[in-house]
Write a protein that holds these residues in place. Structure first.
Motif, short mmCIF file in Angstrom:
data_model
loop_
_atom_site.label_atom_id
_atom_site.label_comp_id
_atom_site.label_asym_id
_atom_site.label_seq_id
_atom_site.Cartn_x
_atom_site.Cartn_y
_atom_site.Cartn_z
N ILE A 1 19.83 161.76 -17.77
CA ILE A 1 20.32 160.93 -18.87
C ILE A 1 21.74 160.50 -18.48
CG2 ILE A 1 20.99 160.87 -21.30
CD1 ILE A 1 18.93 163.16 -21.72
N VAL A 2 22.00 159.21 -18.55
CA VAL A 2 23.33 158.73 -18.19
C VAL A 2 23.99 158.08 -19.40
CG1 VAL A 2 22.88 158.46 -15.73
CG2 VAL A 2 22.35 156.58 -17.29
N GLY A 3 25.29 158.18 -19.41
CA GLY A 3 26.00 157.64 -20.56
C GLY A 3 27.46 157.35 -20.26
N TRP A 4 28.08 156.70 -21.21
CA TRP A 4 29.50 156.39 -21.17
C TRP A 4 30.19 157.04 -22.36
CZ3 TRP A 4 31.94 154.02 -17.19
CH2 TRP A 4 31.15 153.32 -16.27
N TYR A 5 31.30 157.67 -22.10
CA TYR A 5 32.15 158.25 -23.12
C TYR A 5 33.53 157.59 -23.02
CZ TYR A 5 28.78 162.11 -23.54
OH TYR A 5 27.65 162.86 -23.75
N ARG A 6 34.32 157.76 -24.05
CA ARG A 6 35.69 157.26 -23.99
C ARG A 6 36.62 158.23 -24.71
NH1 ARG A 6 35.18 151.85 -27.85
NH2 ARG A 6 34.99 152.95 -29.85
N GLN A 7 37.88 158.18 -24.28
CA GLN A 7 38.88 159.02 -24.91
C GLN A 7 40.16 158.22 -25.05
OE1 GLN A 7 39.60 162.80 -23.00
NE2 GLN A 7 40.46 163.65 -24.87
N ALA A 8 40.56 158.01 -26.28
CA ALA A 8 41.80 157.32 -26.58
C ALA A 8 42.92 158.35 -26.71
CB ALA A 8 41.67 156.52 -27.87
N PRO A 9 44.17 157.94 -26.51
CA PRO A 9 45.29 158.88 -26.61
C PRO A 9 45.30 159.61 -27.95
CG PRO A 9 46.03 156.82 -25.67
CD PRO A 9 44.61 156.60 -26.11
N GLY A 10 45.38 160.92 -27.89
CA GLY A 10 45.44 161.73 -29.10
C GLY A 10 44.12 161.94 -29.80
N LYS A 11 43.05 161.46 -29.21
CA LYS A 11 41.73 161.59 -29.83
C LYS A 11 40.79 162.35 -28.92
CE LYS A 11 41.96 157.42 -32.69
NZ LYS A 11 41.25 156.19 -33.11
N GLU A 12 39.71 162.83 -29.51
CA GLU A 12 38.71 163.55 -28.74
C GLU A 12 37.82 162.55 -27.98
OE1 GLU A 12 38.19 167.53 -31.55
OE2 GLU A 12 36.51 166.17 -31.23
N ARG A 13 37.24 163.04 -26.91
CA ARG A 13 36.28 162.22 -26.17
C ARG A 13 35.06 161.99 -27.05
NH1 ARG A 13 35.18 163.65 -19.92
NH2 ARG A 13 37.46 163.63 -20.09
N GLU A 14 34.57 160.75 -27.06
CA GLU A 14 33.42 160.42 -27.88
C GLU A 14 32.37 159.68 -27.04
OE1 GLU A 14 34.24 157.62 -31.01
OE2 GLU A 14 35.22 156.19 -29.68
N LEU A 15 31.12 159.88 -27.46
CA LEU A 15 30.02 159.20 -26.80
C LEU A 15 29.99 157.74 -27.24
CD1 LEU A 15 27.43 159.26 -25.07
CD2 LEU A 15 26.20 159.94 -27.14
N VAL A 16 29.92 156.84 -26.27
CA VAL A 16 29.85 155.41 -26.56
C VAL A 16 28.40 154.93 -26.51
CG1 VAL A 16 30.54 153.12 -25.78
CG2 VAL A 16 32.18 155.02 -25.67
N ALA A 17 27.72 155.28 -25.43
CA ALA A 17 26.34 154.82 -25.25
C ALA A 17 25.66 155.71 -24.23
CB ALA A 17 26.30 153.37 -24.78
N SER A 18 24.34 155.83 -24.36
CA SER A 18 23.60 156.62 -23.38
C SER A 18 22.18 156.09 -23.27
CB SER A 18 23.58 158.10 -23.76
OG SER A 18 22.83 158.32 -24.92
N THR A 19 21.54 156.42 -22.15
CA THR A 19 20.15 156.05 -21.95
C THR A 19 19.48 157.06 -21.03
OG1 THR A 19 18.65 154.35 -21.11
CG2 THR A 19 20.82 154.47 -20.08
N PRO A 20 18.30 157.51 -21.42
CA PRO A 20 17.53 158.37 -20.53
C PRO A 20 16.70 157.57 -19.54
CG PRO A 20 16.40 158.16 -22.60
CD PRO A 20 17.66 157.37 -22.73
N GLY A 21 16.62 156.27 -19.78
CA GLY A 21 15.82 155.41 -18.93
C GLY A 21 14.90 154.54 -19.76
N GLY A 22 14.24 153.62 -19.10
CA GLY A 22 13.38 152.68 -19.78
C GLY A 22 14.18 151.85 -20.76
N SER A 23 13.60 151.58 -21.89
CA SER A 23 14.27 150.75 -22.89
C SER A 23 14.98 151.58 -23.95
CB SER A 23 13.25 149.83 -23.56
OG SER A 23 12.25 150.60 -24.19
N ILE A 24 15.03 152.86 -23.77
CA ILE A 24 15.63 153.75 -24.75
C ILE A 24 17.15 153.77 -24.57
CG2 ILE A 24 15.74 156.09 -25.66
CD1 ILE A 24 12.91 156.51 -24.55
N THR A 25 17.86 153.42 -25.62
CA THR A 25 19.32 153.44 -25.59
C THR A 25 19.84 153.92 -26.93
OG1 THR A 25 19.42 151.12 -26.28
CG2 THR A 25 19.51 151.54 -23.92
N SER A 26 21.04 154.44 -26.92
CA SER A 26 21.70 154.80 -28.18
C SER A 26 23.16 154.44 -28.07
CB SER A 26 21.52 156.28 -28.49
OG SER A 26 22.15 157.08 -27.50
N TYR A 27 23.75 154.10 -29.22
CA TYR A 27 25.13 153.62 -29.25
C TYR A 27 25.89 154.23 -30.41
CZ TYR A 27 23.36 149.95 -26.16
OH TYR A 27 22.79 149.27 -25.11
N ALA A 28 27.18 154.37 -30.21
CA ALA A 28 28.04 154.71 -31.32
C ALA A 28 28.06 153.54 -32.30
CB ALA A 28 29.46 154.99 -30.82
#
Length: 114
Positions: free
Chosen positions: A32-59
């Motif tokens: 499963i691959v994904g992108w996270y982000r972390q802004a200054p002073g904030k916790e890392r958060e999940l932005v988007a991920s996909t296990p493959g195929g057409s399945i995706t999830s987003y913040a």
């Protein structure tokens, strides 16, 4: 194992960027691959991920603006970011995970000016 992220930069609000993350040392298609982000002073958060195929999830904050995709033949995951907002400013990290394993890229800075 190495995940190499690229594509960050400085962009004006409303602009677009495309992040890429190339993986090596893993059987990429089994993760499963994904992108996270972390802004200054904030916790890392999940932005988007996909296990493959057409399945995706987003913040909720990026739905309709960001698109995650993967090319298993190139061992690469992408994040197309459109209609960028100043609040999208953060360091973006790619991640590849499966049961018992989690691998991170080094992060790429995205700065959106107003």
């Amino acid at each position: 194992v190495q995940l190499q992220a690229s594509g960050g930069g400085l962009v004006q609000a409303g602009g677009s960027l495309r992040l890429s993350c190339a993986a090596s040392g893993i059987i990429f298609s089994t993760y499963i691959v994904g992108w996270y982000r972390q802004a200054p002073g904030k916790e890392r958060e999940l932005v988007a991920s996909t296990p493959g195929g057409s399945i995706t999830s987003y913040a909720d904050s990026v739905k309709g603006r960001f698109t995650i995709s993967r090319d298993n033949a190139k061992n690469t995951v992408y994040l197309q970011m459109n209609s960028l907002k100043p609040e999208d400013t953060a360091v973006y990290y790619c991640n590849a995970r499966r049961i018992g394993q989690s691998h991170w890229g080094q992060g790429t800075q995205v700065t959106v000016s107003s």
